[in-house]
Write a protein that holds these residues in place. Structure first.
Motif, short mmCIF file in Angstrom:
data_model
loop_
_atom_site.label_atom_id
_atom_site.label_comp_id
_atom_site.label_asym_id
_atom_site.label_seq_id
_atom_site.Cartn_x
_atom_site.Cartn_y
_atom_site.Cartn_z
N ARG A 226 -58.01 51.65 -53.77
CA ARG A 226 -58.71 50.17 -53.29
C ARG A 226 -58.93 50.14 -51.77
O ARG A 226 -57.98 50.29 -51.06
CB ARG A 226 -57.69 49.32 -53.80
N LYS B 199 -61.24 48.32 -48.46
CA LYS B 199 -62.20 47.20 -47.87
C LYS B 199 -63.82 47.71 -47.79
O LYS B 199 -64.68 46.78 -48.52
CB LYS B 199 -61.94 46.77 -46.44
N ASP B 200 -64.09 48.83 -47.62
CA ASP B 200 -65.37 49.30 -47.56
C ASP B 200 -65.65 50.46 -48.49
O ASP B 200 -65.55 51.67 -47.61
CB ASP B 200 -66.01 49.18 -46.31
N PRO B 201 -65.92 50.68 -49.41
CA PRO B 201 -66.15 51.88 -50.28
C PRO B 201 -67.07 53.07 -49.51
O PRO B 201 -66.64 54.20 -49.59
CB PRO B 201 -66.33 51.51 -51.71
N GLY C 180 -69.48 48.32 -57.10
CA GLY C 180 -69.39 48.95 -55.79
C GLY C 180 -68.62 50.12 -55.48
O GLY C 180 -68.32 50.70 -54.49
N LYS D 277 -67.57 53.85 -54.99
CA LYS D 277 -68.12 54.92 -54.66
C LYS D 277 -67.23 56.19 -54.93
O LYS D 277 -65.91 55.88 -54.91
CB LYS D 277 -68.35 54.95 -53.12
N TRP E 165 -62.32 52.20 -54.59
CA TRP E 165 -62.72 50.88 -55.20
C TRP E 165 -62.79 49.74 -54.28
O TRP E 165 -61.94 49.81 -53.43
CB TRP E 165 -61.69 50.65 -56.35
N PRO E 166 -63.50 48.76 -54.45
CA PRO E 166 -63.67 47.52 -53.66
C PRO E 166 -62.07 47.09 -53.91
O PRO E 166 -61.71 46.82 -54.85
CB PRO E 166 -64.78 46.62 -54.22
N LYS F 142 -61.24 44.20 -56.65
CA LYS F 142 -61.56 44.47 -57.96
C LYS F 142 -60.54 45.11 -58.82
O LYS F 142 -59.84 46.20 -58.28
CB LYS F 142 -62.82 45.46 -58.26
N ASP G 248 -61.50 40.16 -60.86
CA ASP G 248 -61.41 39.77 -59.24
C ASP G 248 -59.99 39.57 -59.15
O ASP G 248 -59.25 38.75 -59.78
CB ASP G 248 -62.27 38.64 -59.19
N GLN H 294 -56.50 40.38 -52.74
CA GLN H 294 -56.31 41.55 -52.00
C GLN H 294 -54.80 41.77 -51.80
O GLN H 294 -54.47 40.97 -51.38
CB GLN H 294 -57.14 41.98 -50.93
N ASP I 234 -57.95 51.70 -44.01
CA ASP I 234 -57.15 50.76 -44.84
C ASP I 234 -55.52 51.10 -44.76
O ASP I 234 -54.86 50.33 -45.47
CB ASP I 234 -57.62 50.66 -46.37
#
Length: 136
Positions: free
Chosen positions: A10, A12-14, A40, A42, A61-62, A65, A74, A77, A125
């Motif tokens: 996981r 923050k920005d895939p 989202g 990637k 993963w975001p 999620k 959801d 985090q 991250d």
């Protein structure tokens, strides 16, 4: 014999993390496909993926999620995400320095029980990748 197919983190920005890992692993960023692309996720394909499409993949993963039997959830985090993996790599130190600067991440040489220090890149991250020299 078991073969590693994919790892999942996981982040923050895939998309940002996928760009870093694709360059670091000399791989490529991919859209995973349904249903993961709808939230989202990637992917990065590298290594032996060209010979076995299920092998050598990373899923990013975001952070908010989670997969469950009933579908995507959801989630709050986590305070300190953490994960790591190791690869064999012959990328020269100078190239790793340039790559770390380009992506704005930390690069270090750290002890890993070998005679020499091992390059380690920390992503945006707090996850990291260890780059062990090829065994000859």
């Amino acid at each position: 014999m078991a073969i590693l197919l994919h790892l999942s983190f996981r982040v923050k920005d895939p998309a940002r993390s996928a760009a870093l890992y694709a360059e670091l692993l000399e791989g490529r960023v991919v859209d995973i496909g349904p249903p993961l692309d709808t939230i989202g996720v990637k992917g990065v394909y590298f290594g032996r993926n060209a010979e076995n499409e299920l092998c050598d993949q990373i899923e990013l993963w975001p952070a908010g999620k989670h997969w469950s039997v009933s579908g995507f959830l959801d989630i709050d985090q986590p305070a300190a995400p953490f994960g790591h993996f190791a690869v064999e790599s012959d990328l020269p130190w100078d190239e790793l320095v340039d790559l770390a600067k380009k992506h704005g991440v930390v690069l270090a040489r750290e002890p890993r029980g070998l005679p020499d220090l091992v390059p380690v890149i920390y992503d945006h991250d707090g996850n990291f990748i260890e780059l062990f020299p090829p065994r000859r």
